[in-house]
Design an enzyme around this catalytic site. Sequence first.
Site, PDB file in Angstrom:
ATOM      1  N   LYS A 178       2.187   4.924 -11.459  1.00 20.60           N
ATOM      2  CA  LYS A 178       1.387   3.772 -11.047  1.00 20.60           C
ATOM      3  C   LYS A 178       1.413   2.688 -12.124  1.00 20.60           C
ATOM      4  O   LYS A 178       1.495   1.495 -11.824  1.00 20.60           O
ATOM      5  CB  LYS A 178      -0.054   4.202 -10.751  1.00 20.60           C
ATOM      6  CG  LYS A 178      -0.240   4.928  -9.437  1.00 20.60           C
ATOM      7  CD  LYS A 178       0.032   4.003  -8.259  1.00 20.60           C
ATOM      8  CE  LYS A 178      -0.348   4.615  -6.927  1.00 20.60           C
ATOM      9  NZ  LYS A 178      -0.050   3.720  -5.792  1.00 20.60           N
ATOM     10  N   LEU A 211       0.819  -1.207   0.000  1.00 20.84           N
ATOM     11  CA  LEU A 211       0.000   0.000   0.000  1.00 20.84           C
ATOM     12  C   LEU A 211       0.853   1.258   0.000  1.00 20.84           C
ATOM     13  O   LEU A 211       0.324   2.367  -0.014  1.00 20.84           O
ATOM     14  CB  LEU A 211      -0.925   0.010   1.222  1.00 20.84           C
ATOM     15  CG  LEU A 211      -1.765  -1.260   1.434  1.00 20.84           C
ATOM     16  CD1 LEU A 211      -2.570  -1.147   2.719  1.00 20.84           C
ATOM     17  CD2 LEU A 211      -2.674  -1.515   0.253  1.00 20.84           C
ATOM     18  N   TYR A 242       1.458  10.965 -11.898  1.00 19.48           N
ATOM     19  CA  TYR A 242       1.020   9.973 -10.911  1.00 19.48           C
ATOM     20  C   TYR A 242       0.570   8.704 -11.620  1.00 19.48           C
ATOM     21  O   TYR A 242       0.958   7.589 -11.253  1.00 19.48           O
ATOM     22  CB  TYR A 242      -0.113  10.560 -10.072  1.00 19.48           C
ATOM     23  CG  TYR A 242      -0.689   9.611  -9.053  1.00 19.48           C
ATOM     24  CD1 TYR A 242       0.036   9.234  -7.937  1.00 19.48           C
ATOM     25  CD2 TYR A 242      -1.985   9.112  -9.206  1.00 19.48           C
ATOM     26  CE1 TYR A 242      -0.499   8.375  -6.989  1.00 19.48           C
ATOM     27  CE2 TYR A 242      -2.531   8.252  -8.263  1.00 19.48           C
ATOM     28  CZ  TYR A 242      -1.784   7.887  -7.161  1.00 19.48           C
ATOM     29  OH  TYR A 242      -2.311   7.034  -6.234  1.00 19.48           O
ATOM     30  N   PRO A 295     -44.560  10.600  40.105  1.00 19.54           N
ATOM     31  CA  PRO A 295     -45.374   9.655  40.883  1.00 19.54           C
ATOM     32  C   PRO A 295     -46.853  10.030  40.895  1.00 19.54           C
ATOM     33  O   PRO A 295     -47.221  11.195  41.107  1.00 19.54           O
ATOM     34  CB  PRO A 295     -44.763   9.740  42.286  1.00 19.54           C
ATOM     35  CG  PRO A 295     -43.324  10.092  42.031  1.00 19.54           C
ATOM     36  CD  PRO A 295     -43.365  11.038  40.867  1.00 19.54           C
ATOM     37  N   ASN A 320     -11.570   6.784  -6.158  1.00 18.00           N
ATOM     38  CA  ASN A 320     -11.407   7.576  -4.934  1.00 18.00           C
ATOM     39  C   ASN A 320     -11.757   6.713  -3.724  1.00 18.00           C
ATOM     40  O   ASN A 320     -12.891   6.239  -3.598  1.00 18.00           O
ATOM     41  CB  ASN A 320     -12.340   8.797  -4.961  1.00 18.00           C
ATOM     42  CG  ASN A 320     -12.012   9.749  -6.080  1.00 18.00           C
ATOM     43  OD1 ASN A 320     -11.101  10.548  -5.977  1.00 18.00           O
ATOM     44  ND2 ASN A 320     -12.758   9.642  -7.177  1.00 18.00           N
TER      45      ASN A 320
END
Length: 399
Positions: free
Chosen positions: A123, A64, A119, A310, A148
């Site tokens: 990846k 991860l 990015y 009561p 997401n």
Amino acid sequence: MNILVTGAKGFVGRNLVENLKNIRDGKNRTRPAIKVDEIFEYDIDSNPDELDSFCQKAGFVFNLAGVNRPENPADFKKGNFGFASTLLDTLEKYKNKAPVMLSSSVQATLSGRFGTSEYGLSKKAGEDLFFDYGRETGAKVFVYRFPNIVGKWVRPNYNSAVGTFCNNIANDLPIKVNDPAVELEMLFIDDLIEEMFDAMEGKEHRCEFEGVNAVMCDDGKYCFAPVTHKATLGYIVNCLKTFHDQPETILMPEIPAGSFEKKLYSMYLSYLPKEKAIYSFKTNEDERGSFTELIKTLDCGQFSVNISKPGITKGEHWHNSKWELFIVVSGHGLIRERKIGTDEVIEFEVSGDKIQAVHMLPGYTHNIINLSETENLVTIMWANEIFDPSKPDTFYEPV
């Protein structure tokens, strides 16, 4: 089985590690096929020597670790490819063919606006590295392209608009929505964890990609989590504002099982500051006791709590179609109901010593009497509809 989790201190890593602990410690018994012995947590601040030890002993690896928003774009490659290479080299050094999972992104499809993403390119390079490793070693490789990812512990003001919205709205901070019509595909962390457990059991969901869309197929090259949700930014913000206002409205929105709204509400609550984790109700008090509305729902009525002093009798009214449940949780009382137009009376002696629910029948006038001379009578009440003062369906008549 020993489990190695890299990126263990990140959002996904923290959730995975804590849920693996639940299985290891016998707290989660829904996955009897998974046996967890040691959990090796590795992150950017770990001693590099630990990686050698972990890679020797691991029976399953979750990679991860990655870089999302580096100051230098070149660090994408270093973080998303460089460490992956180190990890796989170390596993190969010790001839450990444990299954390996890679956390990738739909940006790796390089489709549409992702075509020039540094990015996404990093990846994609990491994915290719894993596939090559699998072919060369025979180890089972799981490459997941995630949309997401949202849920508790997402870092706000970082790389999740939903996390930022949750944090800011929960803390009464401003938010900015440039285009409310923009739609997001979201994978909630609990659904992701379940898919990770599926992978550990050899029941991963496989797919191929058409652009950014996963298309399930049994022999697919990639893996995916099948339960995701799509919503526009505008709808997300509207939901979050409803959640924010709930302590004031006491209206609980619809949150069906498995729904986006239910999951988003859980995520939102994880961002509440301490002072908002508690709130007060408006209580109507008089010499007889008090009555407090607790929760209203859109289509399942409302909950209230009634306290009778009561000797006090409350009620003495009937309804045409509205019906209620009275549940005495403390004290000693008598519930009486008389069918309208008759002398037919039914009675129920109730006590907090034995929790029971009593129906207030439509067409029956009813009351509740505190039989104690010293203790309050506390009754939880549920009505099948929210009280509407313009159409109260409530008519005074003594029992």
